[in-house]
Design an enzyme around this catalytic site. Structure first.
Site, PDB file in Angstrom:
ATOM      1  N   ARG A  26      11.145  10.632  -7.421  1.00  0.00           N
ATOM      2  CA  ARG A  26      11.545  11.049  -6.137  1.00  0.00           C
ATOM      3  C   ARG A  26      10.728  12.565  -5.861  1.00  0.00           C
ATOM      4  O   ARG A  26      10.987  13.119  -5.111  1.00  0.00           O
ATOM      5  CB  ARG A  26      12.676  11.092  -5.578  1.00  0.00           C
ATOM      6  N   ARG A  30      11.578  14.108   0.399  1.00  0.00           N
ATOM      7  CA  ARG A  30      11.994  14.878   1.340  1.00  0.00           C
ATOM      8  C   ARG A  30      12.338  16.384   1.087  1.00  0.00           C
ATOM      9  O   ARG A  30      12.456  17.214   1.662  1.00  0.00           O
ATOM     10  CB  ARG A  30      13.472  14.273   1.753  1.00  0.00           C
ATOM     11  N   ARG A  39       5.776  13.837   7.608  1.00  0.00           N
ATOM     12  CA  ARG A  39       6.877  12.668   8.099  1.00  0.00           C
ATOM     13  C   ARG A  39       7.256  12.872   9.461  1.00  0.00           C
ATOM     14  O   ARG A  39       7.578  11.920  10.267  1.00  0.00           O
ATOM     15  CB  ARG A  39       7.930  12.438   6.966  1.00  0.00           C
ATOM     16  N   ASP A  75       7.534   2.182  -1.589  1.00  0.00           N
ATOM     17  CA  ASP A  75       8.709   2.041  -1.920  1.00  0.00           C
ATOM     18  C   ASP A  75       9.056   0.613  -2.684  1.00  0.00           C
ATOM     19  O   ASP A  75       8.296  -0.330  -2.291  1.00  0.00           O
ATOM     20  CB  ASP A  75       9.511   1.950  -0.490  1.00  0.00           C
ATOM     21  N   TYR A 152      19.273  -5.853  -2.737  1.00  0.00           N
ATOM     22  CA  TYR A 152      18.839  -5.561  -1.268  1.00  0.00           C
ATOM     23  C   TYR A 152      18.698  -6.917  -0.435  1.00  0.00           C
ATOM     24  O   TYR A 152      19.154  -7.064   0.709  1.00  0.00           O
ATOM     25  CB  TYR A 152      17.635  -4.770  -1.417  1.00  0.00           C
TER      26      TYR A 152
HETATM   27  O1  1CP Z   1       8.037  10.274  -5.318  1.00  0.00           O
HETATM   28  C1  1CP Z   1       8.407   9.154  -5.747  1.00  0.00           C
HETATM   29  O2  1CP Z   1       9.432   8.710  -6.592  1.00  0.00           O
HETATM   30  C2  1CP Z   1       7.577   8.109  -5.214  1.00  0.00           C
HETATM   31  C3  1CP Z   1       8.098   7.407  -4.038  1.00  0.00           C
HETATM   32  C4  1CP Z   1       9.354   6.447  -4.055  1.00  0.00           C
HETATM   33  C5  1CP Z   1       9.990   5.705  -4.890  1.00  0.00           C
HETATM   34  C6  1CP Z   1       9.737   5.612  -6.403  1.00  0.00           C
HETATM   35  C7  1CP Z   1      10.077   6.258  -2.843  1.00  0.00           C
HETATM   36  C8  1CP Z   1       9.760   7.000  -1.356  1.00  0.00           C
HETATM   37  N1  1CP Z   1      11.059   5.286  -2.786  1.00  0.00           N
HETATM   38  C9  1CP Z   1      10.982   5.065  -4.389  1.00  0.00           C
HETATM   39  C10 1CP Z   1      11.689   3.755  -5.084  1.00  0.00           C
HETATM   40  C11 1CP Z   1      12.960   3.324  -4.452  1.00  0.00           C
HETATM   41  N2  1CP Z   1      13.180   3.046  -3.115  1.00  0.00           N
HETATM   42  C12 1CP Z   1      14.236   3.037  -5.225  1.00  0.00           C
HETATM   43  C13 1CP Z   1      14.308   3.118  -6.547  1.00  0.00           C
HETATM   44  C14 1CP Z   1      14.570   4.587  -7.148  1.00  0.00           C
HETATM   45  C15 1CP Z   1      15.738   5.000  -6.902  1.00  0.00           C
HETATM   46  O3  1CP Z   1      16.700   4.508  -7.450  1.00  0.00           O
HETATM   47  O4  1CP Z   1      15.850   6.221  -6.372  1.00  0.00           O
HETATM   48  C16 1CP Z   1      15.193   2.712  -4.332  1.00  0.00           C
HETATM   49  C17 1CP Z   1      16.517   2.298  -4.483  1.00  0.00           C
HETATM   50  C18 1CP Z   1      14.636   2.558  -3.141  1.00  0.00           C
HETATM   51  C19 1CP Z   1      15.295   2.272  -1.905  1.00  0.00           C
HETATM   52  C20 1CP Z   1      15.271   3.069  -0.776  1.00  0.00           C
HETATM   53  N3  1CP Z   1      14.021   3.415  -0.192  1.00  0.00           N
HETATM   54  C21 1CP Z   1      16.517   3.803  -0.099  1.00  0.00           C
HETATM   55  C22 1CP Z   1      17.866   3.289  -0.346  1.00  0.00           C
HETATM   56  C23 1CP Z   1      18.475   3.992  -1.347  1.00  0.00           C
HETATM   57  C24 1CP Z   1      19.976   3.580  -1.291  1.00  0.00           C
HETATM   58  O5  1CP Z   1      20.771   4.215  -1.607  1.00  0.00           O
HETATM   59  O6  1CP Z   1      20.069   2.239  -1.273  1.00  0.00           O
HETATM   60  C25 1CP Z   1      15.817   4.350   0.937  1.00  0.00           C
HETATM   61  C26 1CP Z   1      16.581   5.375   1.793  1.00  0.00           C
HETATM   62  C27 1CP Z   1      14.375   4.457   0.596  1.00  0.00           C
HETATM   63  C28 1CP Z   1      13.548   5.448   1.724  1.00  0.00           C
HETATM   64  C29 1CP Z   1      12.413   6.260   0.839  1.00  0.00           C
HETATM   65  N4  1CP Z   1      11.668   5.716  -0.142  1.00  0.00           N
HETATM   66  C30 1CP Z   1      11.149   6.935  -0.671  1.00  0.00           C
HETATM   67  C31 1CP Z   1      11.353   8.179   0.092  1.00  0.00           C
HETATM   68  C32 1CP Z   1      10.649   9.316   0.079  1.00  0.00           C
HETATM   69  C33 1CP Z   1      12.202   7.671   0.986  1.00  0.00           C
HETATM   70  C34 1CP Z   1      12.889   8.555   2.111  1.00  0.00           C
HETATM   71  C35 1CP Z   1      12.320   8.287   3.417  1.00  0.00           C
HETATM   72  C36 1CP Z   1      12.198   9.282   4.267  1.00  0.00           C
HETATM   73  O7  1CP Z   1      13.071   9.491   5.080  1.00  0.00           O
HETATM   74  O8  1CP Z   1      11.342  10.073   4.344  1.00  0.00           O
END
Ligand code: 1CP
Length: 344
Positions: A26, A30, A39, A75, A152
């Site tokens: 991540r 954000r 964003r 994602d 999911y």
């Molecule tokens: O910088 C990075 O890592 C690249 C981008 C990236 C990656 C690798 C994002 C952007 N998401 C992910 C993977 C991801 N997405 C995972 C696996 C990693 C982890 O466990 O953190 C998971 C579970 C998700 C699912 C997801 N995407 C959620 C839900 C989390 C949960 O608690 O169930 C959410 C809220 C997102 C949105 C998301 N994905 C990425 C970002 C920056 C965001 C936030 C979106 C925003 O509001 O800008």
């Protein structure tokens, strides 16, 4: 720098490095004001589907933080869209699937996905990132692991205890296995297409699999993970990431991957001993450390480096993703500290 000499790729292959490479899950997201600025002009899914903007966001942490690898901005849930599950993200509530998978019949009627067509925008982002990086650092592609994707798909969104998913695999073992096989198919295609487009390593995120007991992991997940890793393009290293699996790291290792990601709940030296030094390891600072005082960030980072003992094959990372409220200066201090304290 030729890719073969990039510290991140050297460490993945357990070759000698000039310093321990560091990147952060991540790292594009954000906590960076530059990300929030982009964003504010588009939704999360619009950003993912816009190769120019997604490439820009991928490059931000490389410029701002000095990390040793870029990770594609996308994602893990994007593949659920062509499977017909109806993906949306609402601010605050996270992901939501309009058509969750709740029965064996629904598993049978899932479409076969042609990733080249339905996820073409991701591969276009990969190509733009590679040209934007111009060889500075390698690019990591990624996908969700079948269990985490299935959770999911079945829960319909985020879940605290994953009850529906765990009940499904106990009540409908054949349909579960079918669902996992279908997810392995699409994930293998998706990752191999990212590599074909220019990804120089891939990470498989099994973020929630640690909710399973070891017996369920062995029976319902491990064979599918083996199948997935066996089908990945072997020309790039594969990182196998999970959290909460400290009780059965040996099974996670046996499931596949050149690099095993570990979270902060297990000391890195113990984890590596158990996994074996024939694997590289990635981790494992607690992301919450970055919310604390700078001296603690540096102290804890040094402890992780000490636990790695200067052995070949350590990729420094957090044990999970950077939290949105993290001060950017602390992240910079972390990256600098890792580089400084690990110089060989
Ligand atoms: O910088 C990075 O890592 C690249 C981008 C990236 C990656 C690798 C994002 C952007 N998401 C992910 C993977 C991801 N997405 C995972 C696996 C990693 C982890 O466990 O953190 C998971 C579970 C998700 C699912 C997801 N995407 C959620 C839900 C989390 C949960 O608690 O169930 C959410 C809220 C997102 C949105 C998301 N994905 C990425 C970002 C920056 C965001 C936030 C979106 C925003 O509001 O800008």
């Amino acid at each position: 720098m030729p890719a073969a000499e990039a510290p991140f790729l050297l460490a993945c292959r357990r070759e000698p490095v000039p310093h321990t490479p560091v990147w952060l899950m991540r790292q594009a997201g954000r906590f960076l004001p530059e990300y929030r600025a982009i964003r504010s002009r588009m939704s999360f899914l619009e950003l993912c589907r816009n190769p120019d903007a997604a490439a820009e966001v991928t490059l931000q942490p490389v410029d701002i933080l000095g990390v040793d690898a870029a990770i594609l901005f996308a994602d893990i849930l994007l593949v659920l869209e062509p499977l017909g599950l109806g993906l949306s993200f609402s601010p605050g509530d996270g992901p939501s699937l309009a058509h969750p998978v709740r029965s064996p019949e629904q598993v049978k009627s899932l479409p076969r996905v042609d990733v080249a067509d339905s996820l073409a925008y991701v591969f276009e982002t990969v190509r733009r990132v590679r040209s934007g990086l111009a060889g500075r650092v390698p690019l990591i592609g990624f996908a969700g692991a079948p269990f985490t994707l299935a959770s999911y798909a079945i829960e319909g969104g985020s879940s605290r205890n994953h009850e529906r998913t765990k009940r499904f695999l106990l009540e409908h073992p054949a349909a579960w296995s079918d669902l996992m096989s279908r997810l392995v198919d699409v994930t293998a295609d998706y990752l191999n297409a990212q590599v074909a487009a220019g990804a120089q390593a891939v990470q498989v995120f099994d973020s929630w699999v640690g909710h399973l007991a070891p017996a369920d992991y062995s029976e319902a997940v491990l064979p599918h993970m083996r199948d997935l890793f066996a089908r990945l393009d072997r020309s790039v290293p594969a990182i196998h990431f999970s959290t909460g699996t400290g009780g059965y790291l040996e099974l996670v290792r046996d499931a596949g991957g050149d690099v095993v990601g570990v979270d902060w709940r297990v000391p890195l030296d113990d984890a590596w001993r158990r996994i074996g030094y024939d694997h590289a390891i990635q981790g494992n600072l607690d992301p919450v450390t970055l919310l604390g005082p700078r001296e603690k960030v540096v102290e804890r980072a040094r402890q992780v480096l000490a636990a790695a003992g200067g052995r070949r094959g350590h990729v420094f990372n957090l044990g999970h993703g950077v939290l949105p409220e993290t001060p950017v200066d602390n992240v910079r201090a972390l990256v600098d500290a890792v580089h400084e304290w690990s110089v060989r």
